[in-house]
Design an enzyme around this catalytic site. Structure first.
Site, PDB file in Angstrom:
ATOM      1  CG  LEU A   1      23.451  26.606   0.623  1.00  0.00           C
ATOM      2  CD1 LEU A   1      23.069  25.936   1.851  1.00  0.00           C
ATOM      3  CD2 LEU A   1      23.744  28.144   0.862  1.00  0.00           C
TER       4      LEU A   1
ATOM      5  CG  HIS B   1       8.401  42.555   0.304  1.00  0.00           C
ATOM      6  ND1 HIS B   1       7.866  41.048   1.110  1.00  0.00           N
ATOM      7  CD2 HIS B   1       7.073  42.839  -0.471  1.00  0.00           C
ATOM      8  CE1 HIS B   1       6.895  41.162   0.615  1.00  0.00           C
ATOM      9  NE2 HIS B   1       6.256  42.634   0.315  1.00  0.00           N
TER      10      HIS B   1
ATOM     11  CG  ASP C   1       5.129  36.109   7.536  1.00  0.00           C
ATOM     12  OD1 ASP C   1       5.071  37.379   6.129  1.00  0.00           O
ATOM     13  OD2 ASP C   1       4.330  35.442   8.099  1.00  0.00           O
TER      14      ASP C   1
HETATM   15  C1  FPP Z   1       6.633  37.377   3.344  1.00  0.00           C
HETATM   16  O1  FPP Z   1       6.364  38.996   4.835  1.00  0.00           O
HETATM   17  C2  FPP Z   1       6.697  38.093   2.386  1.00  0.00           C
HETATM   18  C3  FPP Z   1       6.537  37.907   1.046  1.00  0.00           C
HETATM   19  C4  FPP Z   1       5.857  37.236   0.251  1.00  0.00           C
HETATM   20  C5  FPP Z   1       8.156  37.967   0.319  1.00  0.00           C
HETATM   21  C6  FPP Z   1       9.416  37.221   0.531  1.00  0.00           C
HETATM   22  C7  FPP Z   1      10.073  37.357  -0.693  1.00  0.00           C
HETATM   23  C8  FPP Z   1      11.040  38.250  -0.469  1.00  0.00           C
HETATM   24  C9  FPP Z   1      11.533  38.450   0.932  1.00  0.00           C
HETATM   25  C10 FPP Z   1      12.413  38.253  -1.923  1.00  0.00           C
HETATM   26  C11 FPP Z   1      12.912  37.431  -2.275  1.00  0.00           C
HETATM   27  C12 FPP Z   1      13.610  37.531  -3.144  1.00  0.00           C
HETATM   28  C13 FPP Z   1      14.941  35.996  -4.110  1.00  0.00           C
HETATM   29  C14 FPP Z   1      15.370  36.766  -4.903  1.00  0.00           C
HETATM   30  C15 FPP Z   1      14.297  35.126  -3.844  1.00  0.00           C
HETATM   31  P1  FPP Z   1       4.429  39.407   4.161  1.00  0.00           P
HETATM   32  O2  FPP Z   1       4.605  39.838   3.084  1.00  0.00           O
HETATM   33  O3  FPP Z   1       3.360  38.950   3.826  1.00  0.00           O
HETATM   34  O4  FPP Z   1       4.916  40.486   5.684  1.00  0.00           O
HETATM   35  P2  FPP Z   1       3.623  40.705   6.930  1.00  0.00           P
HETATM   36  O5  FPP Z   1       3.048  39.144   7.356  1.00  0.00           O
HETATM   37  O6  FPP Z   1       4.236  41.652   7.602  1.00  0.00           O
HETATM   38  O7  FPP Z   1       2.565  41.701   5.965  1.00  0.00           O
END
Ligand code: FPP
Length: 243
Positions: free
Chosen positions: A129, A35, A18
């Site tokens: 892993l 992201h 997050d």
């Molecule tokens: C939460 O941050 C994050 C997500 C909803 C997406 C996480 C996805 C990735 C890191 C990409 C993964 C990729 C692969 C290939 C597996 P948020 O957007 O809720 O952040 P905020 O709370 O600051 O708004």
């Protein structure tokens, strides 16, 4: 005290990644950039888990509820995942990582489904892993799909024990997570691994996911090592004992 190995590493680490949006906002960038950095952070943490001989890493990449986000963010995330698979799949494969996707694949595009299938089949013989990517996943979805599968398999109601239902859960091949990390400062589970986290140790970090690195992972593992895991009993169990 029983055989308590304080130096043990968790066998299975689960992470809610997050804080990508806030990381981008702090830099006056669109959320998408957060992201994007989040993918790079994930690849770094995969390497760190390999170095620490962690066997399973489960990450929450897209929840059943994330469809509620603005459509451009949802399509941006889908595109990012496709790009990440083409950019990193060979490298992860060479690192000995087995990729498994957990979640409802029905709702994702044919293109993404094909990419997931390719990621899984091309890494299926890797053993160092297992990287479980929870995508279009929700803990409640997982419990419901397991019940449906058990019913479809003809399991009678009185034979449906906890152990039996576990066989139908999406990650039945893995031990329950030992350590659950959530970055970004929120202190909640957000419908991740509800069934599997019954005796998992939780560590919440204020660090935003794109900034989460080896030092933060080690701090979480260190916190985990200080916990007495009793699994509902009286005597502490070894810290890395899972399912
Ligand atoms: C939460 O941050 C994050 C997500 C909803 C997406 C996480 C996805 C990735 C890191 C990409 C993964 C990729 C692969 C290939 C597996 P948020 O957007 O809720 O952040 P905020 O709370 O600051 O708004």
């Amino acid at each position: 005290m029983q055989n308590l190995d304080k130096a043990a590493v968790p066998r299975h680490v689960a992470i809610v990644m997050d804080g990508n949006g806030r990381w981008a906002k702090k830099r006056f960038l669109p959320r998408f950039f957060g992201h994007k950095q989040g993918v790079d952070a994930l690849v770094r943490i995969v390497q760190a888990c390999l170095d620490r001989e962690i066997e399973y890493l489960t990450v929450f990449a897209f929840s059943s509820e994330n469809w509620k986000r603005p459509s451009d963010e949802v399509s941006g995330l889908m595109g990012l995942v496709l790009a990440a698979v083409s950019r990193y799949l060979a490298r992860l494969g060479d690192m000995g990582v087995r990729i498994r996707i957990v979640g409802d694949r029905e709702a994702v595009s044919d293109k993404l489904r094909a990419a997931w299938n390719e990621a899984e089949s091309s890494t299926e013989h890797n053993t160092r892993l297992t990287l479980n990517v929870a995508f279009n996943y929700g803990g409640r979805w997982d419990i419901v799909q397991a019940c449906r599968k058990a019913i479809a398999a003809g399991v009678p109601a009185d034979a449906l024990t906890e152990a039996k239902l576990s066989e139908f859960m999406a990650m039945s091949y893995a031990p329950d997570p030992d350590l659950f990390i959530r970055t970004g400062g929120e202190i909640r589970i957000s419908n991740f691994l509800l069934w599997q986290a019954a005796y998992t140790e939780f560590v919440f970090s204020d660090c935003l996911w794109p900034e989460f690195g080896e030092a933060e992972l080690d701090a979480a593992i260190q916190a985990f090592r200080t916990r007495d895991r009793r699994f509902g009993g009286v005597n502490p169990q070894p810290v890395a004992q899972g399912a």
